[in-house]
Design a protein around this motif. Structure first.
Motif, PDB file in Angstrom:
ATOM      1  N   ALA A   7      67.283  28.916  25.261  1.00 50.86           N
ATOM      2  CA  ALA A   7      68.632  28.469  25.597  1.00 50.86           C
ATOM      3  C   ALA A   7      69.230  27.566  24.529  1.00 50.86           C
ATOM      4  CB  ALA A   7      68.620  27.753  26.950  1.00 50.86           C
ATOM      5  N   ASP A   8      68.393  26.729  23.906  1.00 50.09           N
ATOM      6  CA  ASP A   8      68.924  25.806  22.908  1.00 50.09           C
ATOM      7  C   ASP A   8      69.232  26.483  21.584  1.00 50.09           C
ATOM      8  OD1 ASP A   8      66.317  26.373  22.280  1.00 50.09           O
ATOM      9  OD2 ASP A   8      65.750  24.299  21.821  1.00 50.09           O
ATOM     10  N   GLN A   9      68.901  27.771  21.462  1.00 54.83           N
ATOM     11  CA  GLN A   9      69.194  28.505  20.236  1.00 54.83           C
ATOM     12  C   GLN A   9      70.389  29.448  20.391  1.00 54.83           C
ATOM     13  OE1 GLN A   9      65.703  30.438  18.625  1.00 54.83           O
ATOM     14  NE2 GLN A   9      64.387  28.658  19.002  1.00 54.83           N
ATOM     15  N   LEU A  10      71.037  29.429  21.533  1.00 52.58           N
ATOM     16  CA  LEU A  10      72.188  30.295  21.757  1.00 52.58           C
ATOM     17  C   LEU A  10      73.328  29.902  20.839  1.00 52.58           C
ATOM     18  CD1 LEU A  10      72.233  30.519  25.663  1.00 52.58           C
ATOM     19  CD2 LEU A  10      71.639  32.343  24.060  1.00 52.58           C
ATOM     20  N   SER A  11      73.985  30.882  20.265  1.00 52.88           N
ATOM     21  CA  SER A  11      75.121  30.608  19.382  1.00 52.88           C
ATOM     22  C   SER A  11      76.325  30.115  20.149  1.00 52.88           C
ATOM     23  CB  SER A  11      75.484  31.881  18.600  1.00 52.88           C
ATOM     24  OG  SER A  11      74.375  32.331  17.850  1.00 52.88           O
ATOM     25  N   ASN A  12      76.496  30.597  21.375  1.00 48.73           N
ATOM     26  CA  ASN A  12      77.603  30.155  22.229  1.00 48.73           C
ATOM     27  C   ASN A  12      77.000  29.567  23.497  1.00 48.73           C
ATOM     28  OD1 ASN A  12      79.913  29.724  23.672  1.00 48.73           O
ATOM     29  ND2 ASN A  12      80.475  31.880  23.897  1.00 48.73           N
ATOM     30  N   GLN A  13      76.935  28.254  23.555  1.00 50.52           N
ATOM     31  CA  GLN A  13      76.297  27.578  24.681  1.00 50.52           C
ATOM     32  C   GLN A  13      77.140  27.646  25.954  1.00 50.52           C
ATOM     33  OE1 GLN A  13      73.294  26.073  24.638  1.00 50.52           O
ATOM     34  NE2 GLN A  13      72.831  26.324  22.465  1.00 50.52           N
ATOM     35  N   ASP A  14      78.444  27.890  25.830  1.00 54.03           N
ATOM     36  CA  ASP A  14      79.334  27.846  26.992  1.00 54.03           C
ATOM     37  C   ASP A  14      79.403  29.151  27.767  1.00 54.03           C
ATOM     38  OD1 ASP A  14      79.979  25.235  26.459  1.00 54.03           O
ATOM     39  OD2 ASP A  14      81.755  25.735  25.282  1.00 54.03           O
ATOM     40  N   PHE A  15      78.968  30.235  27.168  1.00 53.51           N
ATOM     41  CA  PHE A  15      79.137  31.542  27.796  1.00 53.51           C
ATOM     42  C   PHE A  15      78.421  31.587  29.146  1.00 53.51           C
ATOM     43  CE2 PHE A  15      77.935  36.176  28.041  1.00 53.51           C
ATOM     44  CZ  PHE A  15      79.204  36.593  28.410  1.00 53.51           C
ATOM     45  N   LEU A  16      79.125  32.109  30.155  1.00 57.58           N
ATOM     46  CA  LEU A  16      78.626  32.255  31.520  1.00 57.58           C
ATOM     47  C   LEU A  16      78.334  30.914  32.189  1.00 57.58           C
ATOM     48  CD1 LEU A  16      76.204  35.310  31.048  1.00 57.58           C
ATOM     49  CD2 LEU A  16      78.585  35.332  31.820  1.00 57.58           C
ATOM     50  N   THR A  17      78.987  29.858  31.734  1.00 58.09           N
ATOM     51  CA  THR A  17      78.883  28.543  32.367  1.00 58.09           C
ATOM     52  C   THR A  17      80.238  28.152  32.932  1.00 58.09           C
ATOM     53  OG1 THR A  17      79.454  27.259  30.391  1.00 58.09           O
ATOM     54  CG2 THR A  17      77.137  27.905  30.662  1.00 58.09           C
ATOM     55  N   HIS A  18      80.287  26.990  33.596  1.00 50.59           N
ATOM     56  CA  HIS A  18      81.548  26.521  34.173  1.00 50.59           C
ATOM     57  C   HIS A  18      82.586  26.249  33.092  1.00 50.59           C
ATOM     58  CE1 HIS A  18      80.046  26.280  38.250  1.00 50.59           C
ATOM     59  NE2 HIS A  18      78.978  25.632  37.824  1.00 50.59           N
ATOM     60  N   GLU A  19      82.137  25.949  31.874  1.00 47.24           N
ATOM     61  CA  GLU A  19      83.075  25.691  30.786  1.00 47.24           C
ATOM     62  C   GLU A  19      83.794  26.963  30.365  1.00 47.24           C
ATOM     63  OE1 GLU A  19      83.716  22.699  29.718  1.00 47.24           O
ATOM     64  OE2 GLU A  19      82.214  21.801  31.036  1.00 47.24           O
ATOM     65  N   ASP A  20      83.183  28.099  30.621  1.00 44.88           N
ATOM     66  CA  ASP A  20      83.736  29.380  30.205  1.00 44.88           C
ATOM     67  C   ASP A  20      84.512  29.987  31.375  1.00 44.88           C
ATOM     68  OD1 ASP A  20      84.284  31.770  28.935  1.00 44.88           O
ATOM     69  OD2 ASP A  20      82.321  32.633  29.349  1.00 44.88           O
ATOM     70  N   LYS A  21      85.726  29.522  31.580  1.00 44.22           N
ATOM     71  CA  LYS A  21      86.518  29.950  32.740  1.00 44.22           C
ATOM     72  C   LYS A  21      86.827  31.442  32.712  1.00 44.22           C
ATOM     73  CE  LYS A  21      86.910  25.915  34.649  1.00 44.22           C
ATOM     74  NZ  LYS A  21      86.233  25.616  35.926  1.00 44.22           N
ATOM     75  N   GLU A  22      86.958  32.020  31.519  1.00 43.07           N
ATOM     76  CA  GLU A  22      87.299  33.433  31.430  1.00 43.07           C
ATOM     77  C   GLU A  22      86.078  34.342  31.522  1.00 43.07           C
ATOM     78  OE1 GLU A  22      90.496  34.723  31.225  1.00 43.07           O
ATOM     79  OE2 GLU A  22      90.952  32.652  31.734  1.00 43.07           O
ATOM     80  N   GLY A  23      84.884  33.774  31.399  1.00 40.84           N
ATOM     81  CA  GLY A  23      83.685  34.598  31.361  1.00 40.84           C
ATOM     82  C   GLY A  23      82.913  34.648  32.651  1.00 40.84           C
ATOM     83  N   VAL A  24      83.406  33.987  33.709  1.00 43.67           N
ATOM     84  CA  VAL A  24      82.699  33.975  34.985  1.00 43.67           C
ATOM     85  C   VAL A  24      83.642  34.409  36.096  1.00 43.67           C
ATOM     86  CG1 VAL A  24      81.105  32.171  34.247  1.00 43.67           C
ATOM     87  CG2 VAL A  24      83.250  31.534  35.347  1.00 43.67           C
ATOM     88  N   PHE A  25      83.062  34.699  37.258  1.00 43.10           N
ATOM     89  CA  PHE A  25      83.870  35.050  38.419  1.00 43.10           C
ATOM     90  C   PHE A  25      84.586  33.793  38.931  1.00 43.10           C
ATOM     91  CE2 PHE A  25      80.700  38.422  38.418  1.00 43.10           C
ATOM     92  CZ  PHE A  25      81.443  39.536  38.759  1.00 43.10           C
ATOM     93  N   ASN A  26      85.899  33.871  39.052  1.00 38.36           N
ATOM     94  CA  ASN A  26      86.684  32.771  39.601  1.00 38.36           C
ATOM     95  C   ASN A  26      87.345  33.212  40.891  1.00 38.36           C
ATOM     96  OD1 ASN A  26      86.173  30.762  37.732  1.00 38.36           O
ATOM     97  ND2 ASN A  26      87.750  31.479  36.336  1.00 38.36           N
ATOM     98  N   ALA A  27      88.011  32.273  41.541  1.00 37.90           N
ATOM     99  CA  ALA A  27      88.645  32.575  42.819  1.00 37.90           C
ATOM    100  C   ALA A  27      89.743  33.614  42.675  1.00 37.90           C
ATOM    101  CB  ALA A  27      89.220  31.296  43.430  1.00 37.90           C
ATOM    102  N   ASP A  28      90.366  33.683  41.497  1.00 39.75           N
ATOM    103  CA  ASP A  28      91.504  34.593  41.353  1.00 39.75           C
ATOM    104  C   ASP A  28      91.307  35.684  40.315  1.00 39.75           C
ATOM    105  OD1 ASP A  28      91.567  33.051  39.126  1.00 39.75           O
ATOM    106  OD2 ASP A  28      93.599  32.286  39.394  1.00 39.75           O
ATOM    107  N   HIS A  29      90.156  35.748  39.650  1.00 37.00           N
ATOM    108  CA  HIS A  29      89.970  36.835  38.695  1.00 37.00           C
ATOM    109  C   HIS A  29      88.504  37.104  38.396  1.00 37.00           C
ATOM    110  CE1 HIS A  29      90.196  33.313  35.875  1.00 37.00           C
ATOM    111  NE2 HIS A  29      89.159  33.914  35.375  1.00 37.00           N
ATOM    112  N   PHE A  30      88.259  38.344  37.972  1.00 33.09           N
ATOM    113  CA  PHE A  30      86.944  38.763  37.500  1.00 33.09           C
ATOM    114  C   PHE A  30      86.772  38.278  36.061  1.00 33.09           C
ATOM    115  CE2 PHE A  30      86.746  41.060  41.267  1.00 33.09           C
ATOM    116  CZ  PHE A  30      85.632  41.890  41.359  1.00 33.09           C
TER     117      PHE A  30
END
Length: 1184
Positions: free
Chosen positions: A813-836
């Motif tokens: 995990a500490d070697q990931l190039s993009n640490q935010d992907f699929l986390t709460h910081e990545d609003k566009e990359g996760v399922f939200n209340a109003d969008h996939f």
């Protein structure tokens, strides 16, 4: 024969150098060979798809679903290898790996090892029998949009009803407590002041009205420290904490504490409950400490909140008359401006108004709105405030003509059914009236007295007070005298209590609901610092009346009670899994304003003050549905919903799928079906949008509970945080539960009273079982040392239509190039209340089997270190093709680019020596996506840029050839930078005497007011002047381009003329992807060609010499005019005049025959003995 063959081969070999030389000459003459570029594209496409399919497991999952849609009797023997999938050198079965121990629960990891061993050792393996729970368990259904929207409306109605009932209990308790209370002017009572609690003096003792107040952090209240047993009382800074009226009100309203607690116990989803007193204090539950701003002040006054004003009064039409005669010069005109601005603050979206300035003539503050009224929305009120600064005093005041004009406007609006069609009032702001104008009132207003008169006498002179008070008393109004800026707000508020009299006498506790809003004053008081910004809410409020018999005909309003409802809670009711990938639900108010909508953007990113800080847009609470569903040019959908109808509507739409960036970049074209109905008991209407095609179908599966829970509880599984599988908010004991924990307790019967969505849970269990083989598959790849040796692939991920996701890390995990992907910081990359997720939405619109590659864009920055690849998993059953899942990988950008450059060095030469490659200095090679964004370029700084910004000439040619299409989109929620230039008044300070005069005037005003409150409660016009010379953000309308590739064009070549030099290029689609390879020669300098950008353009309309010029202003460039003079009237004025359809509130209480109008105001006494000594000084200062 062998001799002949050898001789022929020698001849061929000897001629190869000569042939290559000829080919090079032909290439230089004929341009770039299309066949070579096609070879490169095919090589890269094959390589990158193989990697994407292998590590994502897309083929395994697709085969798994195909086998499920062909059910067979579980007792039938499984034919050898039927349905098995061969990927690489390994063999997998549709039902997953065969367990070594068929009985008992499967152990994850064991299946991988056993299956891998069998795949290697068995040359002819057979697949295990299909699990019994999957046999004949799949069904594809078409979604009934009408039924869906009606069911959702019922759920929302139930939630709103609960909040309304809680509010009504507060009303009953408040009125009963007041009825039993006897006013005592000498009452002494210690209460918990919200600002003073837990404060101590220099000696360590609790300060007066403070005391020890227990506070504990509570996640239900944004992790604020609160007291769930008691409420606190906030008193505005400009009011005395121990004023007898406030002390008495605080005393009897203590009875609300018990009801506050009981309401919260009945409905743990409640948040803030409160009582706003007509006297000015604010009682709030749960108790929380308030903090003053940097000036030591809390500017919050509950009486100017929209929920208070809407509950206290009925909708109204208001004409404000402002005296601008010569006697209003100086301080009086400043106070008058502030008074008008404060009146505007009390008007809401159901109200209508206009402002007329008068001296010897009548001057409409906005000339183009002559003889009409406009809705009191935020934009219109701000527009009029700007014009208030332009008022100047001169001449004499002829009030009679101004009154007649006001009565005429109100009469016309009432008779034609425009405006509020309810209460009407004239606000008169003046420093005196020489007569009573009873002839005007007799002509226009008597005997019905339907229009109330509210005179505001500006200044300390009381010579004309009797005339103005008579006007108020004779017309059911109220007279107030305003001497200083500090007096303005309290005196303006008094008219609300008069307007509320008919409602009080009728004893109608109308329930009101506000539009979506953020109460920034409360956020500041609580010192809330949420990185995601304040959340939107709506408030349900009801008025509280005096029920004492002796005051019945006086119609005394005691205040307003209310409770807030976060719109995020409303969105949790939406069954996102039923709406599909691009579907959404939305709601609007009776005025057409958006309550919830995925395209509502109330916050903007601000980089001026702090990186990533979010600030509210100026008009965020009055965004009309037509401004986001702008393809509905005739407002058919909007008007039907405003008028609370039930029905359907369809239209073609263009939707941007990347919501989290300042300018959306990726566009999808689709056809939406809309279904709408009313939410009973509220002024809201609800709509649901479903996209045609795969969005119309829903995939249902069924598995056993044991099998589902077994796979749901695996560590690689997560559920959408903002989706509601089980309602864990309704009971305090459930709030600590995760959704997976709640599901298990519900299904195992340990918490049968948990409210869960059975249908959604059944589907998520099915998804968990069907996707379980991926975990074993990914684990096997991760354990194989020969795979992914350079760690180019970092993450594999999956998402299903039920909000279930699986992830697997191929690197630590500490070697990931993009640490935010699929986390709460990545609003566009996760399922939200109003969008996939974005990667899910883009994959769904591509041809099945196609991978979508993109560089992720985030809200605060662009991550150019990784590439995402995703593909949709589609189920075909009886010609119905729902998208049931999407899988993908995250790979290093450097790894992805290396594959591209390697492929671009290939050729068909037998000796492997290629004369043409992307390494050549005379070629520029690019890899772009279907929206024109660069993924690979020789200059790595160009990664992520729009291709037209780098190669404007080539992009322009591609647009001309139809390879790409430019689509114009509109943004009616935009904010633009505007430079507030220096005002003329600022330049006058260069005169030394002027400086002294200004300082003296400020000192005199301060001494007159003698109230710190007036020092910080500055008029909006003053704030505007102080902000001049700065760049500010203002609301605006913009248009911006989006670009999409034409799917039917897979390859083409062309050339561009760069100053007489012909430059050739080739564009070739990468197979099975959304990518294109562009190869262009470098023999011409085309840098002078204009770039093709995606910059938004502001649309401005300027009235110039009685003609309209349409002006487009690029937000960072100078103004340039595109259209010529076409009309005689400013479109901006037309927009002000234009009134969209609205549904008037059903409740209206304009007057009552039993109303007692004797209490109609009094003059204000001077506050200080030395005021008269300062008056000559004032006159001297302002006469200069």
């Amino acid at each position: 024969m062998w001799i002949l063959i050898c001789l022929k081969a020698a001849a061929v070999q000897g001629s190869q150098p000569q042939q290559r030389q000829q080919q090079q000459q032909q290439q230089q003459q004929a341009g770039i060979p299309l066949s070579v570029v096609k070879l490169w594209a095919s090589a890269f496409g094959g390589e990158i798809k193989s990697i994407s399919a292998k590590y994502s497991g897309s083929q395994l999952l697709q085969k798994e679903l195909l086998s499920i849609t062909s059910p067979r009797n579980s007792s039938d023997p499984s034919p050898p290898m039927k349905g098995a999938t061969r990927i690489g050198s390994r063999t997998y079965c549709p039902g997953g790996w065969k367990d070594a121990a068929p009985r008992g629960p499967r152990k994850h990891g064991e299946g991988v090892q056993v299956g891998f061993r069998k795949a290697i050792l068995n040359s002819n393996p057979t697949c295990p029998e299909k699990p019994k729970e999957l046999v004949k368990a799949v069904k594809v259904e078409e979604i009934d949009g009408v039924k869906l929207v009606k069911n959702l409306a019922v759920r929302m109605e139930e939630m709103f009803r609960k909040k309304s009932e809680a509010t009504r209990r507060l009303v009953e308790a408040a009125e009963d407590a007041h009825h039993q209370h006897e006013e005592n002017p000498d009452l002494q009572y210690e209460y918990f002041n919200a600002v003073l609690i837990n404060e101590v003096d220099d000696e360590g003792n609790n300060v007066e009205l403070g005391g020890e107040f227990v506070l504990e952090p509570n996640d239900h209240f944004n992790n604020l420290s609160v007291n769930l047993s008691l409420s606190v009382v906030q008193v505005p800074t400009n009011m005395y904490n121990k004023d007898p009226d406030i002390v008495n009100g605080v005393y009897w309203s203590e009875a609300l504490n018990k009801v506050f607690v009981e309401n919260f116990e009945r409905d743990p989803t409640l948040i803030w409950q409160y009582f706003g007193s007509a006297k000015g204090f604010f009682r709030q539950y749960p108790g929380v400490k308030w903090h003053p701003d940097e000036h030591g002040v809390i500017g919050f006054d509950c009486r100017n909140r929209k929920w208070y004003i809407q509950a206290a009064t009925s909708p109204k039409d208001v004409v404000i008359l402002v005296d601008v005669s010569g006697s209003m010069k100086g301080l009086r005109l400043t106070i008058a401006r502030q008074t008008v601005s404060s009146i505007l603050d009390t008007l809401g979206d159901d109200d209508f108004f206009n402002i007329i300035a008068y001296n010897q003539e009548i001057h409409y503050v906005e000339p183009c709105l002559n003889g009409t009224l406009v809705r009191a929305d935020r934009a219109n009120k701000d527009h009029f405030r700007e014009h208030l600064d332009k008022l100047f005093a001169k001449g004499i005041g002829l009030l009679g003509e101004a009154l007649a004009e006001a009565f005429t406007i109100l009469g016309d609006f009432n008779s034609t059914g425009r405006g509020s069609v309810c209460s009407q009032a004239i606000m008169l702001v003046t420093d005196g009236a020489t007569e009573m104008y009873d002839d005007v009132f007799e002509k226009y207003n008597w005997p019905e007295r339907r229009v109330r008169i509210f005179p505001y006498l500006i200044g300390r002179e009381s010579a004309f007070a009797d005339n103005l008070k008579w006007m108020a008393c004779a017309n059911k109004g109220y007279f107030s005298q305003i001497s200083t800026l500090a007096d303005v707000q309290e005196n303006v508020m008094r008219y609300l209590h008069v307007m509320s009299r008919p409602k009080v006498i009728d004893h109608e506790h109308d329930t009101v609901w506000t539009e979506a809003y953020v109460d920034s004053a409360l956020s500041q008081a609580y010192k809330m610092r949420d990185k995601s910004g304040p959340s939107l809410m709506t408030t349900v409020a009801m008025p509280v009346f005096s029920t004492k018999n002796e005051t019945k005909n006086q119609g005394i309003l005691l205040g307003v009670v209310g409770t807030d409802i976060p719109l995020q809670e409303l969105m949790k009711l939406i069954p996102k899994h039923m709406l599909g990938i691009h579907g959404y639900a939305f709601a609007i108010t009776n005025n057409g304003y958006i309550l919830i909508h995925p395209d509502l953007r109330p916050l903007r990113m601000c980089f001026v003050y702090q990186e990533g800080q979010k600030r509210r847009k100026p008009n965020y609470s009055s965004v009309d549905l037509s401004e986001v569903e702008w393809e509905d040019k005739d407002d058919i959908l909007r008007n039907a919903m405003v008028n609370r109808r039930t029905g359907t509507f369809s239209m073609d739409v263009m939707k941007t799928v990347d919501k989290g960036v300042s300018v959306p970049r990726r566009l999808l074209r689709m056809h939406n079906d809309y279904f709408y109905t009313e939410i009973e008991g509220t002024p809201f209407s609800l709509g649901v949008a479903l996209s045609r095609g795969h969005g119309k179908y829903f995939f249902r599966g069924n598995v056993s509970v044991d099998a589902g829970l077994r796979d749901l509880e695996q560590p690689d599984v997560a559920l959408a945080d903002e989706w509601t599988y089980c309602n864990t908010e309704e009971e305090h004991e459930h709030r600590h539960l995760t959704q997976i924990q709640a599901i298990k307790l519900f299904l195992t019967g340990k918490r049968t009273y948990l409210k869960c969505d059975r249908e959604l849970i059944q589907e998520v269990l099915f998804d968990a079982v069907v996707t379980a083989p991926l975990r074993s598959y990914w684990t096997g790849l991760a354990h194989n040392k020969s795979e992914n040796s350079d760690k180019g692939v970092e993450i594999a991920f999956l998402g299903t239509r039920t909000g279930l996701s699986r992830t697997n890390l191929f690197v630590p995990a500490d070697q990931l190039s993009n640490q935010d992907f699929l986390t709460h910081e990545d609003k566009e990359g996760v399922f939200n209340a109003d969008h996939f997720p974005l990667w899910y939405k883009t994959a769904a619109e591509q041809v099945p089997g196609t991978f979508v590659y993109s560089i992720p864009f985030s809200t605060a920055f662009e991550n150019k270190s990784v590439v995402l690849a995703s593909t949709a998993i589609q189920l075909t059953d009886d010609r119905k093709s729902p998208i049931v899942a999407a899988v993908g990988i995250q790979m290093k950008l450097e790894f992805f680019q290396r594959k591209f450059w390697t492929a671009s060095r290939q050729c068909s030469a037998l000796d492997g020596k290629c004369s043409l490659s992307c390494d050549n200095d005379d070629l520029n090679c690019y890899l772009i996506d279907n929206n024109g964004f660069i993924l690979v370029a020789e200059d790595t700084t160009q990664t992520g840029l729009f291709f037209g910004e780098v190669e404007g000439a080539v992009m322009s040619k591609l647009l001309m050839m139809g390879t790409f299409k430019r689509i114009t989109l509109y943004d009616y929620q935009a904010v633009c930078r505007e430079y507030a230039g220096s005002s003329d008044s600022a330049h006058t300070l260069s005169n030394p005497f002027t400086v002294v005069k200004w300082l003296l005037a400020e000192l005199v005003v301060f001494l007159l007011e003698f109230n710190v409150y007036s020092w910080w409660n500055i008029d909006a016009s003053v704030k505007a002047q102080r902000s001049r010379g700065k760049t500010i953000m203002v609301p605006c309308d913009t248009e911006y381009p989006a670009f999409v590739s034409e799917r039917s064009i897979r390859e083409t070549s062309g050339s561009v003329d760069c100053g007489g030099c012909i430059r050739s290029f080739v564009i070739q689609q990468i197979p099975s992807s959304n990518l294109f390879m562009i190869v262009a020669d470098t023999k011409c300098d085309c840098s002078s060609a204009p770039a093709v950008t995606m910059d938004p353009i502001e649309i401005m309309y300027i009235l110039l010499m009685s003609c309209m010029w349409t002006v487009f202003v690029v937000t960072v460039y100078p103004v340039f005019i595109l259209d010529s003079c076409e009309h005689n009237e400013s479109l901006k004025c037309d927009r002000l005049k234009y009134q969209k359809d609205r549904k008037k509130p059903e409740s209206c209480h304009p007057f009552h025959p039993e109303e007692n109008a004797i209490e109609c105001g009094s003059a204000t006494r001077p506050s200080f003995l030395f005021t008269s000594a300062l008056l000559p000084l004032i006159a001297a200062v302002f006469s200069r």
